[in-house]
Enzyme design. Structure first.
Site, PDB file in Angstrom:
ATOM      1  N   GLY A 128       0.772  -1.137  -0.310  1.00 31.06           N
ATOM      2  CA  GLY A 128       0.058   0.236   0.219  1.00 31.06           C
ATOM      3  C   GLY A 128       0.800   1.046   0.156  1.00 31.06           C
ATOM      4  O   GLY A 128       2.190   1.578  -0.398  1.00 31.06           O
ATOM      5  N   ALA A 129       0.018   1.858   0.788  1.00 27.51           N
ATOM      6  CA  ALA A 129       0.743   4.061   0.297  1.00 27.51           C
ATOM      7  C   ALA A 129       1.372   3.997  -0.776  1.00 27.51           C
ATOM      8  O   ALA A 129       2.565   3.700  -1.189  1.00 27.51           O
ATOM      9  CB  ALA A 129       1.943   4.103   1.195  1.00 27.51           C
ATOM     10  N   LEU A 130       0.786   3.587  -1.871  1.00 29.41           N
ATOM     11  CA  LEU A 130       0.661   3.577  -3.734  1.00 29.41           C
ATOM     12  C   LEU A 130       1.368   4.891  -4.035  1.00 29.41           C
ATOM     13  O   LEU A 130       0.735   5.430  -3.983  1.00 29.41           O
ATOM     14  CB  LEU A 130      -0.126   2.766  -4.311  1.00 29.41           C
ATOM     15  N   GLY A 186       6.149   4.328  -8.450  1.00 28.91           N
ATOM     16  CA  GLY A 186       6.604   3.184  -9.170  1.00 28.91           C
ATOM     17  C   GLY A 186       5.498   2.143  -9.270  1.00 28.91           C
ATOM     18  O   GLY A 186       5.358   1.467  -9.467  1.00 28.91           O
ATOM     19  N   HIS A 187       4.475   1.976  -8.486  1.00 26.21           N
ATOM     20  CA  HIS A 187       3.488   0.811  -8.379  1.00 26.21           C
ATOM     21  C   HIS A 187       2.601   0.800  -8.923  1.00 26.21           C
ATOM     22  O   HIS A 187       2.327   0.102  -9.247  1.00 26.21           O
ATOM     23  CB  HIS A 187       2.031   1.060  -7.176  1.00 26.21           C
ATOM     24  N   SER A 206       9.449   5.859  -3.322  1.00 30.36           N
ATOM     25  CA  SER A 206       8.740   4.973  -1.917  1.00 30.36           C
ATOM     26  C   SER A 206       8.276   5.009  -1.032  1.00 30.36           C
ATOM     27  O   SER A 206       7.499   6.834  -1.076  1.00 30.36           O
ATOM     28  CB  SER A 206      10.666   5.259  -1.754  1.00 30.36           C
TER      29      SER A 206
END
Ligand code: PAF
Length: 257
Positions: free
Chosen positions: A30-32, A35-36, A185
């Site tokens: 999570g905490a997308l 990058g995700h 990140s």
């Protein structure tokens, strides 16, 4: 977009996916960020069905306070998954869903896991490999997508899938960086405004200096607490790896030399 919170529901969902269809998987905590979402883009392009997992995996945190402080941004995560076309989110409602055995069984790699991040985060990669193995067994993905930012993690997951003859293609995806060069990140969310200004110097310094001692000295002078800065000769060439703290935030990065 379907949200699945239990292992039983996940198994039921997986059974009804046709054997003709390819399943792409993006594992996350999570905490997308972008990058995700770039992983989701690759996943959507190459597969019939995309599933993303969101689970802050307790077994990979050697420091309980780091686990507690890990950013949680559920509403934004949902919106990003929707926007970037995930078909399914697997977000286990409790740790017991994935650890009914209370982590008595685990995957352990006995070499590269002890180096770099593993030297400073004992047990970290056991936790990563164990949860990824569980997720792969449940989701049975055709392809799974991992960012090169966590290059050591990526290599270990590739190694695990080979060692256990697992039927999944691990797809490495390039690190996504802010215009400053800072690798995206989830932990960047915890940087103070001053730290955020300084953070890109990690990547810049890794690229600027040939000599490791000079690079370390320069980072230290800027206020980083360098954990490691190492050049590692690998089958595909030499890669420079670093981990450094800015205040309470641990940053990692790597570059191909
Ligand atoms: O890279 C991460 O976010 C995690 O280590 C992973 C692969 C999702 C396992 O918890």
């Amino acid at each position: 977009m379907k949200i699945i919170e239990s292992v039983q529901e996940l198994r039921d969902w997986r059974k009804q996916v046709s054997t003709e269809q390819s399943v792409g998987f993006v594992p996350t905590m999570g905490a997308l960020h972008l990058g995700h979402t770039s992983l989701l883009d690759f996943c959507n392009d190459e597969n019939d069905v995309s599933i993303i997992s969101i689970f802050v995996n307790p077994t990979q945190f050697n420091d309980p306070s780091d686990f507690e402080k890990y950013p949680k941004t559920w509403e934004t995560d949902l919106a990003l998954c929707e926007k970037y076309g995930a078909d399914v989110i697997f977000a286990p409602r409790s740790r017991e869903e994935l650890y009914p055995d209370h982590y008595h069984y685990r995957i352990h790699e006995n070499q590269f896991s002890n180096e770099l991040c593993g030297e400073f985060r004992p047990g970290h990669f056991d936790g990563v490999l164990s949860v990824v193995m569980k997720l792969f067994n449940l989701i049975k993905p055709t392809r799974a997508y991992f960012g090169e930012k966590d290059h050591q993690q990526l290599s270990l997951i590739e190694g695990m899938t080979k060692a256990f003859f697992m039927d999944v293609d691990v797809i490495p995806c390039p690190t996504v960086r802010e215009s400053s060069g800072l690798a995206m990140s989830s932990r960047n969310l915890r940087l103070s405004p001053i730290e955020k200004e300084l953070a890109p110097m990690l990547y810049q310094t890794m690229r600027e200096f040939r000599d490791l001692d000079q690079a370390k000295a320069s980072l230290t002078k800027l206020g980083f607490k360098v954990e490691y800065l190492v050049d590692k000769v690998e089958p595909k060439g030499t890669r420079r790896y670093a981990a450094a703290w800015l205040g309470n935030v641990r940053l990692i990065d790597n570059v191909k030399l």
